[in-house]
Design an enzyme around this catalytic site. Sequence first.
Site, short mmCIF file in Angstrom:
data_model
loop_
_atom_site.label_atom_id
_atom_site.label_comp_id
_atom_site.label_asym_id
_atom_site.label_seq_id
_atom_site.Cartn_x
_atom_site.Cartn_y
_atom_site.Cartn_z
N ASP A 148 2.19 -13.63 -33.50
CA ASP A 148 1.67 -12.70 -32.49
C ASP A 148 0.63 -11.79 -33.14
OD1 ASP A 148 3.93 -11.45 -33.89
OD2 ASP A 148 3.50 -9.73 -32.62
N HIS A 460 3.90 -21.63 -34.94
CA HIS A 460 3.75 -20.71 -33.81
C HIS A 460 2.81 -19.61 -34.30
CE1 HIS A 460 5.10 -18.72 -30.08
NE2 HIS A 460 4.99 -17.59 -30.77
N ASP A 507 8.65 -29.10 -36.17
CA ASP A 507 7.27 -28.62 -36.38
C ASP A 507 6.53 -28.59 -35.04
OD1 ASP A 507 4.80 -27.90 -37.33
OD2 ASP A 507 4.32 -29.90 -38.15
N GLU A 516 7.62 -20.08 -36.59
CA GLU A 516 6.59 -19.06 -36.61
C GLU A 516 6.22 -18.79 -38.06
OE1 GLU A 516 7.35 -15.73 -34.04
OE2 GLU A 516 5.48 -14.72 -34.58
O1 9MR Z 1 11.65 -11.93 -38.32
C1 9MR Z 1 12.35 -11.45 -37.21
C2 9MR Z 1 13.72 -12.10 -37.21
O2 9MR Z 1 14.44 -11.69 -38.33
C3 9MR Z 1 14.43 -11.76 -35.93
O3 9MR Z 1 15.64 -12.48 -35.87
C4 9MR Z 1 13.55 -12.11 -34.73
C5 9MR Z 1 14.20 -11.81 -33.40
O4 9MR Z 1 14.36 -10.45 -33.23
O5 9MR Z 1 12.32 -11.41 -34.82
C6 9MR Z 1 11.59 -11.75 -35.95
O6 9MR Z 1 10.43 -10.98 -35.98
C7 9MR Z 1 9.39 -11.34 -35.09
C8 9MR Z 1 8.87 -10.02 -34.57
O7 9MR Z 1 9.82 -9.43 -33.73
C9 9MR Z 1 7.54 -10.16 -33.84
N1 9MR Z 1 6.58 -10.86 -34.64
C10 9MR Z 1 7.04 -12.17 -35.05
C11 9MR Z 1 8.30 -12.06 -35.86
C12 9MR Z 1 8.74 -13.42 -36.38
O8 9MR Z 1 9.27 -14.24 -35.41
#
Ligand code: 9MR
Length: 536
Positions: A148, A460, A507, A516
């Site tokens: 994001d 992602h 993937d 991601e």
């Molecule tokens: O890295 C984060 C992971 O530990 C959590 O389980 C997850 C769900 O809350 O969120 C991940 O962080 C995301 C963040 O909220 C927004 N940017 C992308 C991050 C990676 O997925």
Amino acid sequence: MFQVFVNQVGYYPKSKKTAIVCEPCNGFTVEDMKGNVCYQGQWTDFGMDALSGDHVYRGDFSDFEVPGRYIVRCEQGRSAEFEIGNQVYDRLMYDVMRAFYFLRCGCALEKEHAGVYTHAACHTGVAMEWDNHDVKKRILGGWHDAGDYGRYVTPGAVAAAQILYAYMLFPDVFEKQKLNIPETGSPLPDVLSECKWELDWILQMQREDGAVYHKLTTAQHAPFVMPEEDREQLYLLPVNTVATADFAAVCALASRVYRKHDEPYANKLIFAAEKAYHWLEENPYFISIQNPRGCGTGGYGERDDLSNRYWAAAEMYAATGDETYLNQTVKMRKLPFPRLALGWGEVGGLGQMALLTSQYAVEQSILQQIKNEIMQEAERLEAVANHCGYMAAMTEYDYVWGSNMPLMQHGMTMALADILEHGNRFKETVQKQLDVLMGVNALGISYVTGNGEYAYNNPHLRPAYADGIDACMPGMVSGGPNRHPSPRDGSANWIKPGTPPMKCFVDRYECYSLNEITIYWNSPVVFVLAALMHKR
Ligand code: 9MR
Ligand code: ZN
């Protein structure tokens, strides 16, 4: 997919080298690119591996040390190509560091540095406070957090800090490294120029009174468009004690690192850190973090701010030598937080790194205690790794969202143990964690784009999708297998219930809970690579 699993980038000549196959076969050969057999070896039966569901056979070819490009072959098939050589990780490190450049926000990525992965300047609009639209600020810079386009203070501070600690502990790896970024050629080492991009942004996230905003994002995640096409209103989300503590810590740390290169910048950093720390002292209670109604970007919530305050106090002491900070640090050591966590949320281990790297005296008994804790944890991790067919220092509970983070952080902890012992006891197991990331895993996949003959390629990651270019920009580290994939991202179509943790990966770009990328999954890879490249 190949049938034989190796580190698809490769090995140093003297490293331990282990290939893996999951069906019985009669020995293996190492062949060069002309098909000449250079080495012959035998498989040993490891037995069943619980977290992959595989029957694992290991083929050791450590005593084959001749630099070159090879594959491992047996009757079941072959491995990806890999290299044996003295510079084997240079390119990987370059790519993993340059991933941060590709995530730069607020500027255009030009052809000269970005190759085909160019884009126009993004997120250049004026942001307003979520709760008070009259407060407006135009804040440029920083790294996009992940797939994001959000920019979040706590994960940003952690990612930058891990790289800065790597630089402090393994300076030889970075001193001459050229990253082909706009600052290349300036007197500052490129790695510090890249981190400065984030630090300059983070400095702007501080309010006049010292408090630090949690994040700078749009209200909701953008669709899968290029960053410059994401023109929704930007918001500054409320200040809190966690963001302010992590800010103080990383700015204090950076003031230590940049001082010998740029005194005024170091002064600016420590001034900002002190201001943040002062605000923390005036706000002794945890200010919790929750996405307000209407905001759907990353939460990065934490349960408390204890480890964050500890890290801040420890770094303030390491940067200033002021005893008041040391006294506070010592007091905070009694608080209940995980001792060795390396982020993104719990950061007690970063606090320990601050004390261990401090130029100012820390009581011997405290240093000894930290050392004991790290040694114990490294021993535990080594035992876990020995229990795994693939030699991953991972329990079932580590296969979370972004499991490549614990995988690499475990490598960091073992590398730290070696530094403290002035030895190499854990080096082999640190190497194994990298091997796992780079292909010695149950899917035989390399989790770094552009590195490895069978590397994942569809993260992602908005620009990687929206640019229409088939090959993803190199150096992006995937989150990796997650035994609890999100029910909302389509993972369920690919991961059947009961799939062993190490195989819970696909993937596909839509599967954010598996595939991601984030800055704090790249940063521990930088640290582990630096540990392995140190003094080579
Ligand atoms: O890295 C984060 C992971 O530990 C959590 O389980 C997850 C769900 O809350 O969120 C991940 O962080 C995301 C963040 O909220 C927004 N940017 C992308 C991050 C990676 O997925
Ligand atoms: Zn941007």
